[in-house]
Motif scaffolding. Structure first.
Motif, PDB file in Angstrom:
ATOM      1  N   TYR A 149      74.815  96.937  90.008  1.00 15.20           N
ATOM      2  CA  TYR A 149      75.634  97.834  89.201  1.00 15.20           C
ATOM      3  C   TYR A 149      75.162  99.265  89.419  1.00 15.20           C
ATOM      4  CZ  TYR A 149      76.483  93.409  86.884  1.00 15.20           C
ATOM      5  OH  TYR A 149      76.795  92.100  86.635  1.00 15.20           O
ATOM      6  N   ASP A 182      78.014  92.224  81.298  1.00 18.68           N
ATOM      7  CA  ASP A 182      78.542  91.412  82.395  1.00 18.68           C
ATOM      8  C   ASP A 182      77.541  90.322  82.803  1.00 18.68           C
ATOM      9  OD1 ASP A 182      80.721  91.025  84.339  1.00 18.68           O
ATOM     10  OD2 ASP A 182      79.172  91.541  85.811  1.00 18.68           O
ATOM     11  N   ALA A 188      76.615  96.612  82.438  1.00 17.30           N
ATOM     12  CA  ALA A 188      75.861  95.677  83.285  1.00 17.30           C
ATOM     13  C   ALA A 188      75.247  94.559  82.447  1.00 17.30           C
ATOM     14  CB  ALA A 188      74.769  96.424  84.065  1.00 17.30           C
ATOM     15  N   GLU A 195      69.191  99.791  81.221  1.00 17.05           N
ATOM     16  CA  GLU A 195      70.442 100.456  81.576  1.00 17.05           C
ATOM     17  C   GLU A 195      70.589 101.791  80.839  1.00 17.05           C
ATOM     18  OE1 GLU A 195      73.599  97.699  80.828  1.00 17.05           O
ATOM     19  OE2 GLU A 195      75.116  98.973  81.715  1.00 17.05           O
TER      20      GLU A 195
END
Length: 138
Positions: free
Chosen positions: A5, A21, A18, A47
């Motif tokens: 990602y 997912d 991310a 992230e």
């Protein structure tokens, strides 16, 4: 299986994509719930750290039968004191980031608390790499 990602600096509208997912993918693989929860916390914190503190980067996750291995690599500006950055409550987040509810200084500590191994490589003015593994059997 490997998933990658792109993480865009300052783009909080996509922060969490991310980790969300990867959570879906781990559910499809029937990863134990407790391990999946630990992974999602660590993934989300990593992230958001890139979005809030760096010039952008990538998150690469390899999901194996017994673990998830994650490498988050940003483009800088680096962490001058990694030990201090690992302290709960220490933050260099801007006022703007804090007003959005981020930057409480729990990113790296939360990653550490939710993974089985963690390696942070950085220096002031350099890119940062955060690499961690979460075993599914623990």
């Amino acid at each position: 299986m490997q998933f990658q990602y792109e993480l865009v600096a300052g783009d909080f509208t996509k922060a969490g994509y991310a980790s969300s997912d990867l959570k879906k993918k781990m559910k499809q693989l029937n990863i134990p719930t407790s391990a999946m929860k630990r992974a999602v916390v660590a993934l989300f914190e990593a992230e958001v750290n890139v979005v809030a503190h760096s010039f952008g980067g990538t998150l690469t996750a390899d999901i194996f039968k017994d673990k998830i291995h994650v490498l988050v690599a940003d483009q800088g500006p680096g962490i001058p004191d990694i030990e201090l950055a690992m302290s709960e409550g220490y933050s260099t987040a801007s006022d703007e980031v804090r007003e959005m509810g981020y930057g409480a200084g729990m990113g790296l500590p939360n990653i550490k608390n939710n993974c089985d191994s963690l390696d942070v490589r950085s220096a002031s003015g350099c890119p940062t790499e955060v690499e961690f593994t979460i075993n599914f059997g623990t």
